[in-house]
Design an enzyme around this catalytic site. Structure first.
Site, PDB file in Angstrom:
ATOM      1  N   ASP A  54      34.722  41.062  47.078  1.00  0.00           N
ATOM      2  CA  ASP A  54      36.052  40.649  47.515  1.00  0.00           C
ATOM      3  C   ASP A  54      36.039  39.127  47.521  1.00  0.00           C
ATOM      4  O   ASP A  54      35.363  38.506  48.351  1.00  0.00           O
ATOM      5  CB  ASP A  54      36.339  41.189  48.926  1.00  0.00           C
ATOM      6  CG  ASP A  54      37.722  40.788  49.413  1.00  0.00           C
ATOM      7  OD1 ASP A  54      38.398  40.007  48.701  1.00  0.00           O
ATOM      8  OD2 ASP A  54      38.118  41.247  50.492  1.00  0.00           O
ATOM      9  N   TYR A 144      54.832  34.299  42.876  1.00  0.00           N
ATOM     10  CA  TYR A 144      53.732  34.220  41.886  1.00  0.00           C
ATOM     11  C   TYR A 144      53.732  32.836  41.219  1.00  0.00           C
ATOM     12  O   TYR A 144      52.700  32.168  41.151  1.00  0.00           O
ATOM     13  CB  TYR A 144      53.945  35.334  40.860  1.00  0.00           C
ATOM     14  CG  TYR A 144      52.973  35.361  39.721  1.00  0.00           C
ATOM     15  CD1 TYR A 144      51.637  35.704  39.923  1.00  0.00           C
ATOM     16  CD2 TYR A 144      53.399  35.097  38.419  1.00  0.00           C
ATOM     17  CE1 TYR A 144      50.755  35.769  38.851  1.00  0.00           C
ATOM     18  CE2 TYR A 144      52.522  35.168  37.340  1.00  0.00           C
ATOM     19  CZ  TYR A 144      51.210  35.501  37.568  1.00  0.00           C
ATOM     20  OH  TYR A 144      50.338  35.561  36.502  1.00  0.00           O
TER      21      TYR A 144
HETATM   22  P1  NAD Z   1      45.049  42.459  36.719  1.00  0.00           P
HETATM   23  O1  NAD Z   1      45.883  42.747  37.923  1.00  0.00           O
HETATM   24  O2  NAD Z   1      45.042  43.420  35.593  1.00  0.00           O
HETATM   25  O3  NAD Z   1      43.531  42.249  37.177  1.00  0.00           O
HETATM   26  C1  NAD Z   1      43.173  41.551  38.336  1.00  0.00           C
HETATM   27  C2  NAD Z   1      41.871  42.141  38.857  1.00  0.00           C
HETATM   28  O4  NAD Z   1      41.514  41.437  40.056  1.00  0.00           O
HETATM   29  C3  NAD Z   1      41.983  43.624  39.239  1.00  0.00           C
HETATM   30  O5  NAD Z   1      40.978  44.374  38.593  1.00  0.00           O
HETATM   31  C4  NAD Z   1      41.815  43.638  40.751  1.00  0.00           C
HETATM   32  O6  NAD Z   1      41.118  44.777  41.229  1.00  0.00           O
HETATM   33  C5  NAD Z   1      41.005  42.368  40.975  1.00  0.00           C
HETATM   34  N1  NAD Z   1      41.158  41.856  42.340  1.00  0.00           N
HETATM   35  C6  NAD Z   1      42.294  41.787  43.079  1.00  0.00           C
HETATM   36  N2  NAD Z   1      42.032  41.283  44.291  1.00  0.00           N
HETATM   37  C7  NAD Z   1      40.696  41.017  44.318  1.00  0.00           C
HETATM   38  C8  NAD Z   1      39.820  40.494  45.313  1.00  0.00           C
HETATM   39  N3  NAD Z   1      40.261  40.163  46.524  1.00  0.00           N
HETATM   40  N4  NAD Z   1      38.514  40.339  44.999  1.00  0.00           N
HETATM   41  C9  NAD Z   1      38.054  40.697  43.767  1.00  0.00           C
HETATM   42  N5  NAD Z   1      38.829  41.204  42.794  1.00  0.00           N
HETATM   43  C10 NAD Z   1      40.139  41.378  43.080  1.00  0.00           C
HETATM   44  O7  NAD Z   1      45.430  40.997  36.214  1.00  0.00           O
HETATM   45  P2  NAD Z   1      45.269  40.369  34.741  1.00  0.00           P
HETATM   46  O8  NAD Z   1      46.486  40.695  33.984  1.00  0.00           O
HETATM   47  O9  NAD Z   1      43.943  40.691  34.184  1.00  0.00           O
HETATM   48  O10 NAD Z   1      45.373  38.821  35.108  1.00  0.00           O
HETATM   49  C11 NAD Z   1      44.229  38.000  35.317  1.00  0.00           C
HETATM   50  C12 NAD Z   1      44.711  36.585  35.594  1.00  0.00           C
HETATM   51  O11 NAD Z   1      45.531  36.121  34.510  1.00  0.00           O
HETATM   52  C13 NAD Z   1      45.585  36.451  36.858  1.00  0.00           C
HETATM   53  O12 NAD Z   1      45.329  35.197  37.458  1.00  0.00           O
HETATM   54  C14 NAD Z   1      46.989  36.458  36.298  1.00  0.00           C
HETATM   55  O13 NAD Z   1      47.873  35.795  37.147  1.00  0.00           O
HETATM   56  C15 NAD Z   1      46.797  35.709  34.999  1.00  0.00           C
HETATM   57  N6  NAD Z   1      47.863  35.993  34.028  1.00  0.00           N
HETATM   58  C16 NAD Z   1      47.995  37.236  33.460  1.00  0.00           C
HETATM   59  C17 NAD Z   1      49.011  37.479  32.547  1.00  0.00           C
HETATM   60  C18 NAD Z   1      49.182  38.833  31.884  1.00  0.00           C
HETATM   61  O14 NAD Z   1      50.138  39.016  31.129  1.00  0.00           O
HETATM   62  N7  NAD Z   1      48.295  39.785  32.119  1.00  0.00           N
HETATM   63  C19 NAD Z   1      49.908  36.456  32.212  1.00  0.00           C
HETATM   64  C20 NAD Z   1      49.781  35.214  32.829  1.00  0.00           C
HETATM   65  C21 NAD Z   1      48.732  34.981  33.710  1.00  0.00           C
END
Ligand code: NAD
Length: 312
Positions: A54, A144
């Site tokens: 976490d 966000y």
């Molecule tokens: P996602 O929600 O698919 O994955 C995030 C992961 O973080 C999950 O597996 C979750 O279990 C884990 N997580 C959440 N809280 C946690 C904690 N307290 N400790 C440890 N792990 C934890 O998100 P994603 O799409 O893979 O995005 C990753 C990053 O990229 C984020 O910062 C997101 O804002 C950024 N982002 C994503 C997109 C997109 O289109 N996917 C676009 C712009 C930016």
């Protein structure tokens, strides 16, 4: 010479799974420690070390970094745009504190590099919507976007004030098939492929002419790694780089899918995510990323659609 040892936080998410696998190919399986709150993702099983973490628990994170001799951290854990609007205070808390924990440990332990993604959500209705520049009005309206903008300022601050080598990209909506998306406003562009294949029909939660910047996951993974591999002297932006590949509307992606599945039909039922999308850019100007570290996308709408339909 110090060996690279990487910690990926949020490794089971949409980006984390693919990024972890790509980093393991480059740096060696045992040199990339994957971590997440969730259970290990099936695609990661047997490919390298996995720990449950976490990121909000700073002590636990600190111990992990020391115990594994970590030199680089990729922080991907976050609450995404659509989910964030359902619980704004939680989104702010998690998105900010996770970053502050990582930046502070990077400073204390003198880590080589940190990666943390920002998003096109930093822009708001007062930013120019077309070819949104790197430096412009930044007045995000979602929690966000607000957390990403504040995060960018923290990254630049830790770089200027303490010399932490932190790098960041403003990802557009990311489209992929390996790991499910985590509650973003651009998730429609993933759902549409699954529904097209299974039911030849899709009802979009964004209206037909909502243009948003998008990118196919292989480009996003390559951009991330290229940014992190670039010579530090080339990184002139220490907040986050604009990054671009393509821009399309639900109607346009529907028409592209129809070329492969002629019977495919679409309907539109915009929900609360329409308002989020309306505040975001239609397209992004990423000139600075191209100039500073040579960014160039490979996938356009046609090539991505073909690949998605083949692999889903
Ligand atoms: P996602 O929600 O698919 O994955 C995030 C992961 O973080 C999950 O597996 C979750 O279990 C884990 N997580 C959440 N809280 C946690 C904690 N307290 N400790 C440890 N792990 C934890 O998100 P994603 O799409 O893979 O995005 C990753 C990053 O990229 C984020 O910062 C997101 O804002 C950024 N982002 C994503 C997109 C997109 O289109 N996917 C676009 C712009 C930016």
């Amino acid at each position: 010479m110090k060996k690279d040892k990487i910690l990926v936080i949020g490794a089971c998410g949409q980006i984390g799974v693919e990024l972890t696998l790509a980093l393991r190919k480059m740096y060696g399986d045992t040199n990339v420690v994957a971590s997440d709150l969730r259970e290990e993702h099936d695609l990661l099983k047997g490919t390298g070390p996995y720990v449950s973490l976490d990121v909000m628990n700073k002590e636990m994170l600190h111990v992990l970094v020391i115990r594994h001799n970590i030199t680089q951290v990729y922080l991907l854990a976050a609450i995404l745009s659509a989910t964030g609007e359902k619980n704004p205070l939680l989104a702010w808390h998690i998105n900010m504190q996770s970053l502050l924990n990582v930046l502070d440990i990077a400073k204390e332990e003198n880590l080589d590099k940190v990666y943390w993604p920002s998003s096109i959500a930093v822009f708001g209705p007062n930013s120019p919507a077309q070819d949104t520049p790197q430096h412009t009005i930044i007045e995000p309206t979602t929690i966000y976007g607000i957390s990403k903008f504040a995060g960018e300022r923290w990254c630049e601050y830790y770089n200027h004030r303490f010399g932490v080598d932190v790098r960041s990209l403003r990802y557009p909506g990311l489209i992929s098939y390996k790991s499910a998306p985590g509650g973003g406003t651009t998730d429609y562009a993933i759902e549409i492929f699954h529904e097209a294949k299974e039911h030849q029909q899709y009802t979009s939660f964004l209206s037909e002419n909502t243009y948003l910047p998008m990118m196919y996951m292989p480009d996003a993974i390559r951009a991330t790694i290229e940014l992190m591999e670039a010579d530090a002297a080339k990184i002139n932006v220490r907040s986050a780089y604009n990054l671009s590949a393509m821009s399309f509307s639900p109607k346009e992606i529907g028409e592209e899918i129809k070329k492969h599945i002629p019977g495919f039909t679409m309907a539109y039922a915009p929900d609360y995510r329409q308002e989020i999308a309306d505040g975001w850019p239609n397209s992004i100007d990423d000139t600075q990323a191209r100039q500073d570290w040579g960014w160039k996308p490979e996938y356009d709408l046609a090539r991505m659609t073909e690949d998605m339909l083949k692999n889903i």
